[in-house]
Design an enzyme around this catalytic site. Structure first.
Site, PDB file in Angstrom:
ATOM      1  N   ASP A   1       0.838  -1.208   0.000  1.00  0.00           N
ATOM      2  CA  ASP A   1       0.000   0.000   0.000  1.00  0.00           C
ATOM      3  C   ASP A   1       0.875   1.261   0.000  1.00  0.00           C
ATOM      4  OD1 ASP A   1       0.881  -0.083   2.616  1.00  0.00           O
ATOM      5  OD2 ASP A   1      -1.099   0.222   3.511  1.00  0.00           O
ATOM      6  N   SER A   2       2.208   1.084   0.004  1.00  0.00           N
ATOM      7  CA  SER A   2       3.120   2.197  -0.269  1.00  0.00           C
ATOM      8  C   SER A   2       2.791   2.790  -1.644  1.00  0.00           C
ATOM      9  CB  SER A   2       4.576   1.722  -0.236  1.00  0.00           C
ATOM     10  OG  SER A   2       4.736   0.564  -1.027  1.00  0.00           O
TER      11      SER A   2
ATOM     12  N   ASP B   1      -1.115  -6.248  -0.370  1.00  0.00           N
ATOM     13  CA  ASP B   1      -1.252  -5.599   0.933  1.00  0.00           C
ATOM     14  C   ASP B   1      -2.717  -5.237   1.170  1.00  0.00           C
ATOM     15  OD1 ASP B   1       0.111  -4.748   3.135  1.00  0.00           O
ATOM     16  OD2 ASP B   1       1.048  -3.011   2.167  1.00  0.00           O
TER      17      ASP B   1
ATOM     18  N   GLU C   1       9.481  -4.062  10.160  1.00  0.00           N
ATOM     19  CA  GLU C   1       9.832  -2.752   9.596  1.00  0.00           C
ATOM     20  C   GLU C   1      10.244  -1.774  10.697  1.00  0.00           C
ATOM     21  OE1 GLU C   1       6.951  -1.098   6.902  1.00  0.00           O
ATOM     22  OE2 GLU C   1       8.028   0.805   6.739  1.00  0.00           O
TER      23      GLU C   1
HETATM   24  O1  KIV Z   1       3.494  -1.125   1.533  1.00  0.00           O
HETATM   25  C1  KIV Z   1       4.647  -1.580   1.443  1.00  0.00           C
HETATM   26  O2  KIV Z   1       5.364  -1.351   0.466  1.00  0.00           O
HETATM   27  C2  KIV Z   1       5.124  -2.387   2.535  1.00  0.00           C
HETATM   28  C3  KIV Z   1       6.568  -2.773   2.531  1.00  0.00           C
HETATM   29  C4  KIV Z   1       7.413  -1.600   2.806  1.00  0.00           C
HETATM   30  C5  KIV Z   1       6.857  -3.883   3.466  1.00  0.00           C
HETATM   31  O3  KIV Z   1       4.386  -2.715   3.395  1.00  0.00           O
END
Ligand code: KIV
Length: 273
Positions: free
Chosen positions: A52-53, A91, A190
């Site tokens: 979700d980044s 995610d 993280e």
């Molecule tokens: O949303 C994302 O990219 C993540 C990673 C940084 C683990 O959760």
């Protein structure tokens, strides 16, 4: 058509999980579109994470809290269409698993059915166990995510390293144990001190995947935009940039714009007669 997996070397949830303690670290990379997924596959990553980044590095939001299920699905489908060998994890965005187990299972199932995801990732520890169990009960594998979980940014008061105090560190180890006991196949760690990540890695029987959590995890994950320097501005301490695509992109666009303005683009060879 046979329901068996036709791609012999395809990474599966059991094969990913079985890499714990085997010496070869797991390589996980975020991907949000088909071209990135193709490049990551060609480079041999073990797992594509549609994180979700997405919201921050692609959609321009200031936090991941604004990402919706529809946005996640749109990008997960793009990655799912070209994925061949790597494990595909999607995610679960904020509020897609906070309103009850039934809602969470329905949302998780959309990633499997509509994008071909092998698993979903869920932020949080013991507090999320009922939902994690419900999704696992629906036969959907779950990757956990502990530490500096970006969906908790309002509670944390910013993006701060977690688990520095003894009580916090102990609670994180308990969360990791509880997730592993519930049946998650892996846990992302993280933004925590390396010593704590090492402790969790030793305590749980599933692979830990670190991001800003030191070298002692069973694998590492990075956001592709950080790795390739696709955005301007500073990056967190744990990021190592392997390219500066933002600069290359600006330079290439500038050269093309100059050529257009000088009337040297298109040339005769680039023109249909
Ligand atoms: O949303 C994302 O990219 C993540 C990673 C940084 C683990 O959760």
């Amino acid at each position: 058509m046979s329901p068996t997996n036709k791609t012999p070397s395809r990474m599966t949830v059991p094969s990913f999980r079985s890499r714990k303690g085997q010496g070869t670290l797991l390589v996980v990379l975020t991907a949000y579109d088909a071209s990135t997924a193709l490049a990551a596959e060609e480079a041999g990553v073990d797992c594509l994470l549609v994180g979700d980044s997405l919201g921050m590095v692609v959609l321009g939001y200031d936090t991941t809290l604004k990402v919706t299920m529809d946005e996640m699905l749109h990008h997960a489908r793009a990655v799912g269409r070209v994925r061949r060998r790597a494990l595909l994890v999607a995610d679960m965005p904020w509020l897609s698993f906070h309103l009850g187990a039934e809602d969470a299972v329905r949302n998780a199932a959309r990633f499997v059915r509509e994008a071909g995801a092998d698993a979903v990732k869920i932020e949080g520890g013991r507090r999320r166990l009922p939902v994690v169990r419900a999704i696992l009960d629906a036969e959907i594998p779950v990757m956990g995510h502990l530490g500096l979980t970006p969906q908790s940014v309002l509670r944390f008061g910013g993006y701060k390293v977690q688990g520095r105090e003894t009580a916090e560190a102990d609670a994180l180890v308990e969360d990791a144990r509880a997730l592993a006991d519930a049946g998650v196949f892996s846990i992302v760690l993280e933004g925590i001190p390396a010593g704590l990540a090492e402790r969790v890695t030793a305590e749980v029987g599933v692979p830990t995947i670190g991001i800003g959590a030191g070298r002692q995890c069973d694998g590492q994950v990075l956001v592709i935009h950080d790795l390739l320097g696709m955005l301007p501005g500073p990056v967190p301490k744990f990021v190592r940039r392997y390219a500066n695509l933002h600069e290359s992109e600006v330079e290439a666009i500038r050269r093309w714009a100059d050529d257009v303005r000088k009337r040297t683009y298109p040339s005769d060879a680039e023109t249909y007669s």
